[in-house]
Write an enzyme that holds these catalytic residues in place. Structure first.
Site, mmCIF file in Angstrom:
data_model
loop_
_atom_site.group_PDB
_atom_site.id
_atom_site.type_symbol
_atom_site.label_atom_id
_atom_site.label_comp_id
_atom_site.label_asym_id
_atom_site.label_seq_id
_atom_site.Cartn_x
_atom_site.Cartn_y
_atom_site.Cartn_z
ATOM 1 C CG LEU A 19 -1.890 1.177 1.328
ATOM 2 C CD1 LEU A 19 -2.806 1.268 0.111
ATOM 3 C CD2 LEU A 19 -2.728 1.092 2.606
ATOM 4 N NE ARG A 519 7.876 8.725 6.010
ATOM 5 C CZ ARG A 519 8.405 9.910 5.686
ATOM 6 N NH1 ARG A 519 8.000 10.539 4.645
ATOM 7 N NH2 ARG A 519 9.346 10.440 6.402
ATOM 8 C CD1 TRP A 565 9.728 6.236 19.490
ATOM 9 C CD2 TRP A 565 11.549 7.395 18.932
ATOM 10 N NE1 TRP A 565 9.348 7.551 19.282
ATOM 11 C CE2 TRP A 565 10.439 8.280 18.933
ATOM 12 C CE3 TRP A 565 12.805 7.909 18.599
ATOM 13 C CZ2 TRP A 565 10.554 9.637 18.621
ATOM 14 C CZ3 TRP A 565 12.924 9.260 18.293
ATOM 15 C CH2 TRP A 565 11.799 10.115 18.301
ATOM 16 C CD GLU A 609 6.783 9.399 20.571
ATOM 17 O OE1 GLU A 609 7.384 10.034 19.711
ATOM 18 O OE2 GLU A 609 6.564 8.174 20.506
ATOM 19 C CG HIS A 645 16.629 18.060 20.718
ATOM 20 N ND1 HIS A 645 16.176 19.321 20.404
ATOM 21 C CD2 HIS A 645 16.033 17.217 19.834
ATOM 22 C CE1 HIS A 645 15.350 19.233 19.370
ATOM 23 N NE2 HIS A 645 15.247 17.972 19.015
ATOM 24 C CG HIS A 698 9.657 19.777 11.138
ATOM 25 N ND1 HIS A 698 9.899 20.635 12.190
ATOM 26 C CD2 HIS A 698 9.927 18.533 11.592
ATOM 27 C CE1 HIS A 698 10.268 19.916 13.250
ATOM 28 N NE2 HIS A 698 10.289 18.651 12.909
ATOM 29 C CB CYS A 730 14.301 19.118 14.946
ATOM 30 S SG CYS A 730 14.320 17.377 15.459
HETATM 31 N N1 GLN Z 1 20.359 14.561 17.423
HETATM 32 C C1 GLN Z 1 19.250 14.146 16.625
HETATM 33 C C2 GLN Z 1 19.358 14.783 15.250
HETATM 34 O O1 GLN Z 1 19.804 15.867 15.143
HETATM 35 C C3 GLN Z 1 17.941 14.551 17.251
HETATM 36 C C4 GLN Z 1 16.784 14.098 16.420
HETATM 37 C C5 GLN Z 1 15.428 14.317 17.042
HETATM 38 O O2 GLN Z 1 15.256 15.158 17.886
HETATM 39 N N2 GLN Z 1 14.436 13.574 16.631
HETATM 40 O O3 GLN Z 1 18.980 14.194 14.252
HETATM 41 ZN ZN ZN Z 2 14.026 17.122 17.586
#
Ligand code: GLN
Ligand code: ZN
Length: 759
Positions: A19, A519, A565, A609, A645, A698, A730
């Site tokens: 799919l 995905r 994860w 999460e 982060h 993004h 990010c």
């Molecule tokens: N250190 C990771 C990166 O820069 C952090 C990714 C994330 O926050 N999902 O890809």
């Molecule tokens: Zn991130």
């Protein structure tokens, strides 16, 4: 066939991700929509056939979707946001899901505590809704034509509203009066299909500990829905937790059955006597629908026996705990997996046999099994016995080390540490850095693949990665960034990379699980005690440091994110598994700092999460999640600066917890919300340093210098310059080099302008 066997729902992406492939071709205009429909219909047939051949009695229709079931429900109810009104058919459907040139896509968010993401319906009191039952009806008829009478899966009206948002502000539940009549109309259509039709109405919102207002909606809604027709058997299904408050209410409605999760909602057992007294059917979810372990048939059977002490066994129907959407398809393609590991696992197709066997046991008992069933049962008992005693799972050295740790946090208070760090690192205000990864080019991916498949030698591979690091470092120096990173070219994924180097981790070839739309993710799985046989990132980080006089930041993934994860073993608590990972990470930190690395970032992208669905369980999660982050960084000396982060923009609920993690610097995802969410940091008097993302990675858009300046000035309204770091929101791995170069140059330039103004 065993008449009391039941599957909540089946995965739909296809065992070879058919799919996904056809959708992506269609979106790239490489095939027609007819082709998509042809593949979809083939998949539905195949999935029904698997279930039928296994002997499942209750097989679903309408569990299929071309993108997402919440989106399908919105379309079914005519809840189409105005910006898509001029479109129709599949063009409209995919525009709602993914956006198009003119219209932004609808929002997407996590489906409860899973890694599946649904499309969030947009509702308004002004909208008029109207029913389009075609998908539901067609799918039922499609199965019927193949000789399979299905139960029809629907997302319930209360959950639908609970997960939607109001574009005109206000409470979505206010719209119940508009929605329920459409469900009544739908059920009337369904009832006309056959003499008796079973409908599974999913109400997972009930497991979140809904308030009395929502509870008060349940009875009138289900009284109304159940009275539509005598031809209907209505089952209300919940999963991922117990739903006792709602169950008590539902027992006083005419529903035919209740679907409860006994894997993740053990408390459901507490009100079984009420269920028994009600004479309703109980769809008992005892086969884990969201993990990959072979069921322990003996244990599940014991559980069912306990259920049967309260509920008439003729009314017990054995089921998966939730839709099998959250597990991979079939072990059939795991040809390369080690046989011992493979024998511990069970994907969706294998779970069907477990459900059927348990239902045979439930209705006939061990003595009632035929020879073949007995041998299946015996194999299961043997496999579980072997798994329990396998030396690959139990590592005494790890257990001793973890149980005897005495250091649970770093030395020194934040106030003491930051002084030492500032002196050692000598950084100025508004220090610039990045989150870790730089663009993953096709060449880098190819090199990793080639090395994995032994097409290139280790030397050739390392040379190529080092060349990437050289370029990456040179660019960062030239661009004027303050704290550098090596760029993470050696990492396919921030969890898998570490999993591959830790003992206790296994990997699949084809363990894909749908994450959203087309995905999929292929989570690694933790089967045994976790330990780190050797350093995991040291070589790359020290190499990168050797290429520059500036500070090189080491990059690690934190224990909670690694846990959240992965598929996690079911024979040890998550809490205990996470602690083992934390100890392994703390050793890595120690190696890095001993090798001269002065800043180490421990990413906890998935910290949020892991939050439990019920508020009464949050404190317990926070207790061990914070504990394990702190254990992970406990080896850091006072002068080693620890960053973390997190990829969200909502911290209000968890700000105290974040603070308790005690990282010296946290970078967060704020770019899309101006300085709004930063306000909470000020409000609570957050003292550690913060790097609010100043632009959105993004999107391919390149932020201008002016925008960056404006963004930084907004941040300065909330937090003082001494407390602020400047970074993207990010990692940059999904971006192109060209975009990254321009964006980061503008970011650094913006910082210089602000610094000049401040001086
Ligand atoms: N250190 C990771 C990166 O820069 C952090 C990714 C994330 O926050 N999902 O890809
Ligand atoms: Zn991130």
């Amino acid at each position: 066939m065993s008449k009391n066997s039941y599957v909540v729902g089946f995965p739909r992406i296809g065992e070879q991700r058919e799919l996904k492939k056809v959708l992506e071709q269609f979106w790239a205009q490489q095939c027609s929509f007819d082709e998509v429909e042809r593949v979809a219909s083939e998949l539905k047939q195949r999935h029904w056939k698997y279930q039928k051949e296994a002997g499942i009695a209750y097989i679903s229709s309408n569990d299929f979707s071309l993108y997402d079931n919440m989106l399908d429900t919105a379309v079914m109810l005519g809840a189409v946001p105005k910006r898509f009104a001029h479109l129709s058919g599949e063009t409209r459907y995919f525009a709602m899901a993914r956006g198009n040139q003119e219209c932004v896509a609808m929002e997407m968010t996590k489906w409860f505590n899973t890694n599946y993401h649904y499309i969030v319906p947009e509702l308004s009191v002004e909208d008029t809704y109207c029913l389009d039952a075609s998908k539901v009806i067609n799918e039922y008829n499609e199965a019927k034509a193949l000789g399979i009478t299905t139960k029809i899966n629907l997302i319930g009206p209360i959950t639908f509203l609970g997960l939607s948002k109001r574009v005109d502000r206000g409470d979505t539940y206010e719209l119940l009066g508009k929605i329920v009549p459409l469900y009544e109309e739908l059920l009337a259509n369904i009832a006309a299909l056959d003499d008796a039709v079973t409908v599974q109405i999913d109400e997972p919102i009930f497991v979140t500990g809904v308030d009395t207002k929502v509870l008060s909606l349940i009875k009138p809604t289900y009284d109304a829905l159940c009275s539509v027709s005598e031809h209907l058997q209505v089952i209300v299904t919940t999963y991922f937790e117990h739903s006792n408050e709602a169950t008590k209410v539902l027992l006083n409605t005419p529903v035919w059955g209740l679907g409860l999760d006994f894997v993740y909602g053990k408390e459901n057992l507490e009100i079984l006597s009420l269920v028994g007294a009600s004479n309703k059917h109980l769809i008992a979810g005892v086969v884990d629908g969201r993990n990959i372990w072979k069921n322990d048939i003996e244990a599940s059977n014991a559980l069912l026996e306990r259920v049967a002490t309260h509920v008439d066994s003729a009314k017990i129907i054995v089921s998966s705990s939730c839709s099998l959407l959250h597990t991979p398809f079939t072990l059939k393609y795991e040809a390369r997996m080690d046989a011992e590991l493979k024998n511990w696992l069970s994907y969706a197709v294998e779970k069907l046999d477990e459900i059927v066997l348990l239902s045979a046991l439930c209705s006939r008992g061990l003595h009632g099994l035929n020879e073949e069933e007995i041998s299946v049962f015996q194999n299961n008992v043997d496999a579980n016995k072997k798994r329990k005693s396998s030396s690959r799972i139990h590592d005494k050295a790890v257990q001793n080390r973890v149980s005897s740790i005495t250091k649970f946090e770093r030395e020194g208070s934040y106030e003491e540490r930051i002084v030492l760090q500032k002196k050692r690192l000598g950084y100025k205000e508004l220090t610039t850095t990045t989150i870790g990864s730089f663009p993953q080019t096709p060449e880098v991916r190819q090199a990793r693949r080639d090395f994995k498949n032994a097409v290139i030698t280790q030397e050739a591979y390392e040379a190529q990665m080092k060349a990437y690091i050289d370029d990456c470092v040179a660019f960062q120096e030239e661009c004027g960034l303050d704290v550098l990173v090596h760029g993470e070219p050696e990492r396919n994924d921030m969890v898998e990379y570490f999993g591959e180097q830790l003992n206790g981790y296994g990997f699949s070839q084809n363990g894909w699980v749908q994450s959203y739309g087309s995905r999929c993710v292929k989570p690694p799985f933790i089967y045994g005690d976790i330990s780190r046989p050797k350093p995991m990132t040291l070589m790359w980080t020290t190499y990168a440091q050797s290429r520059t006089q500036q500070v090189m930041k080491g990059m690690l993934t934190g224990p909670v994110t690694i846990l959240n994860w992965s598929f996690v073993r079911d024979d040890l608590s998550r809490d205990a598994v996470s602690k083992q990972i934390a100890v392994a990470i703390s050793d890595e930190i120690d190696d890095l700092q001993k090798a001269g690395i002065k800043i180490i970032q421990v990413d906890e992208a998935a910290f949020k999460e892991g939050y439990p669905l019920r508020s009464d369980k949050i404190a317990e999660y926070e207790r061990w999640a914070v504990r394990d982050f702190k254990i992970a960084v406990s080896s850091a000396m006072k002068q080693t600066q620890i960053h973390t982060h997190m990829c969200y923009s909502e911290f209000n609920d968890i700000i105290r917890t974040i603070e308790a993690m005690d990282a010296d610097v946290i970078s967060i995802e704020t770019a899309r919300s101006g300085n709004e969410l930063l306000k909470i940091f000020k409000e609570v008097g957050y003292k550690q340093e913060v790097g609010p993302g100043v632009y959105d990675i993004h999107s391919p858009r390149i932020p201008s210098v002016e925008e960056i300046v404006e963004q930084i000035e907004k941040l300065l309204e909330v937090l003082p310059k001494e407390q602020l770091w400047i970074n993207p929101d990010c990692g940059l791995k999904t971006r192109k080099w060209d975009e990254v170069r321009k964006s980061l140059r503008n970011m650094v330039r913006g910082v210089q302008i602000v610094r000049e103004k401040l001086a």
